[in-house]
Motif scaffolding. Sequence first.
Motif, PDB file in Angstrom:
ATOM      1  N   GLY A   1     -13.031  -3.746  -6.185  1.00 31.77           N
ATOM      2  CA  GLY A   1     -12.577  -3.322  -4.864  1.00 31.77           C
ATOM      3  C   GLY A   1     -11.723  -4.398  -4.224  1.00 31.77           C
ATOM      4  O   GLY A   1     -11.319  -5.369  -4.875  1.00 31.77           O
TER       5      GLY A   1
ATOM      6  N   ASN B   1      -8.496  -2.953   7.174  1.00 33.86           N
ATOM      7  CA  ASN B   1      -9.265  -1.730   7.466  1.00 33.86           C
ATOM      8  C   ASN B   1     -10.375  -1.479   6.443  1.00 33.86           C
ATOM      9  O   ASN B   1     -10.863  -0.356   6.321  1.00 33.86           O
ATOM     10  CB  ASN B   1      -8.314  -0.518   7.509  1.00 33.86           C
ATOM     11  CG  ASN B   1      -7.605  -0.281   6.185  1.00 33.86           C
ATOM     12  OD1 ASN B   1      -7.755  -1.061   5.239  1.00 33.86           O
ATOM     13  ND2 ASN B   1      -6.836   0.788   6.117  1.00 33.86           N
ATOM     14  N   THR B   2     -10.771  -2.529   5.716  1.00 33.38           N
ATOM     15  CA  THR B   2     -11.781  -2.346   4.673  1.00 33.38           C
ATOM     16  C   THR B   2     -13.176  -2.796   5.106  1.00 33.38           C
ATOM     17  O   THR B   2     -14.114  -2.734   4.313  1.00 33.38           O
ATOM     18  CB  THR B   2     -11.386  -3.124   3.399  1.00 33.38           C
ATOM     19  OG1 THR B   2     -11.130  -4.500   3.743  1.00 33.38           O
ATOM     20  CG2 THR B   2     -10.150  -2.510   2.762  1.00 33.38           C
TER      21      THR B   2
ATOM     22  N   THR C   1      -4.562  -9.321   1.110  1.00 28.62           N
ATOM     23  CA  THR C   1      -5.683  -8.722   0.387  1.00 28.62           C
ATOM     24  C   THR C   1      -6.224  -9.643  -0.689  1.00 28.62           C
ATOM     25  O   THR C   1      -5.468 -10.348  -1.358  1.00 28.62           O
ATOM     26  CB  THR C   1      -5.216  -7.399  -0.264  1.00 28.62           C
ATOM     27  OG1 THR C   1      -4.781  -6.502   0.761  1.00 28.62           O
ATOM     28  CG2 THR C   1      -6.326  -6.741  -1.068  1.00 28.62           C
TER      29      THR C   1
ATOM     30  N   ASP D   1       0.846  -1.193   0.000  1.00 22.97           N
ATOM     31  CA  ASP D   1       0.000   0.000   0.000  1.00 22.97           C
ATOM     32  C   ASP D   1       0.885   1.249   0.000  1.00 22.97           C
ATOM     33  O   ASP D   1       1.330   1.730   1.042  1.00 22.97           O
ATOM     34  CB  ASP D   1      -0.901  -0.019   1.241  1.00 22.97           C
ATOM     35  CG  ASP D   1      -1.938   1.088   1.232  1.00 22.97           C
ATOM     36  OD1 ASP D   1      -1.909   1.921   0.314  1.00 22.97           O
ATOM     37  OD2 ASP D   1      -2.773   1.113   2.154  1.00 22.97           O
TER      38      ASP D   1
ATOM     39  N   GLN E   1     -10.788  -6.691  -0.391  1.00 20.04           N
ATOM     40  CA  GLN E   1     -11.080  -7.113   0.977  1.00 20.04           C
ATOM     41  C   GLN E   1      -9.757  -7.440   1.648  1.00 20.04           C
ATOM     42  O   GLN E   1      -9.040  -8.343   1.218  1.00 20.04           O
ATOM     43  CB  GLN E   1     -11.984  -8.350   0.983  1.00 20.04           C
ATOM     44  CG  GLN E   1     -12.163  -8.985   2.356  1.00 20.04           C
ATOM     45  CD  GLN E   1     -12.999  -8.139   3.301  1.00 20.04           C
ATOM     46  OE1 GLN E   1     -14.205  -8.034   3.156  1.00 20.04           O
ATOM     47  NE2 GLN E   1     -12.339  -7.519   4.288  1.00 20.04           N
ATOM     48  N   ARG E   2      -9.429  -6.662   2.678  1.00 23.26           N
ATOM     49  CA  ARG E   2      -8.220  -6.946   3.442  1.00 23.26           C
ATOM     50  C   ARG E   2      -8.560  -7.843   4.628  1.00 23.26           C
ATOM     51  O   ARG E   2      -9.621  -7.717   5.226  1.00 23.26           O
ATOM     52  CB  ARG E   2      -7.576  -5.643   3.924  1.00 23.26           C
ATOM     53  CG  ARG E   2      -6.964  -4.837   2.782  1.00 23.26           C
ATOM     54  CD  ARG E   2      -6.501  -3.471   3.202  1.00 23.26           C
ATOM     55  NE  ARG E   2      -5.807  -2.794   2.111  1.00 23.26           N
ATOM     56  CZ  ARG E   2      -5.744  -1.472   1.969  1.00 23.26           C
ATOM     57  NH1 ARG E   2      -6.348  -0.667   2.843  1.00 23.26           N
ATOM     58  NH2 ARG E   2      -5.092  -0.946   0.944  1.00 23.26           N
TER      59      ARG E   2
END
Length: 299
Positions: free
Chosen positions: A70, A93-94, A58, A48, A72-73
């Motif tokens: 999108g 944090n998603t 991820t 990131d 998903q972490r």
Amino acid sequence: MPFAFCTRERLPWSEFAEDARTGPSVQFCIQMAKQYRMVVICPILERDSTRGEVIWNTAVVINNDGAVLGIQRKNHIPRVGDFNESTYYCEGNTGHPVFHTAYGRIGIAVCYDRHHPLNWLMLQLNGAEIVFNPSATIAGLSEHLWSVEARNAAIANSYFTCAINRVGTEIFPNPFTSGDGGPAHNDMGPFYGSSYVTGPDGVRTPGLSRVRDGLLVVQMDLNLCRQVVDKWGYRLTQRIDHYAEEFARAAKHTYEPQVVRPKSHTEQESGQPQGQQPGRRECANHDCARLAVDCSKFH
């Protein structure tokens, strides 16, 4: 990339981390999604660059037109046995997004997230019809749980679940320990595969091989999600508001479990909790009788 997160060695393994949109693994899956008009879930080690080069575990969701819908972490990071993943990345944090695709509303529980029932529940609350659980887990640690966890989640949340695990064994050049007093070793044991799919009615497919790569093709009728909900009345009886209040209280550092204990003979005779001084005031935040000092000055 190799599964390297047992060794506690950041290098050279962290060099496999890539951007969630422009990385080579993602770009390859984008081309496959376009070519075959399919939705692809692409698990990566994410770098990131917008947050100081932080690394995440991820899953990238790529739509059937090649667009990245999108990510998903991973929400829960294990520190169990040889899985020392906190050496590499942080808790996600998603949140718990559900992705609307041409083939249904999908959610993702990344690997260890499957051990947390509330993680499955949040995907249900956000409207998932299919939840994928891409995993890399080994025999001797979780295999006895594997056949029931995703199946239970499908039943509890009235959606389809896809439990996905790899096969094979990774051999590392440098020995490492498990933190359990055992000798150092160069591998963490075999990944046992056994991928399967379960419907919201609890019916599941056979599992794939434990030792060979495989492809599982499953036809899903997403109407079954609603039919199961209607049959059992799960949404009518779910009581989300009730549990929300309980969770809010449990999250506070002043929380005390709601436990009912039998009265002692002394309490039954006197009508006063044992250990409580006459005239002592009850405290709303804790049981004064369990304290060694008079806390009335704090009320």
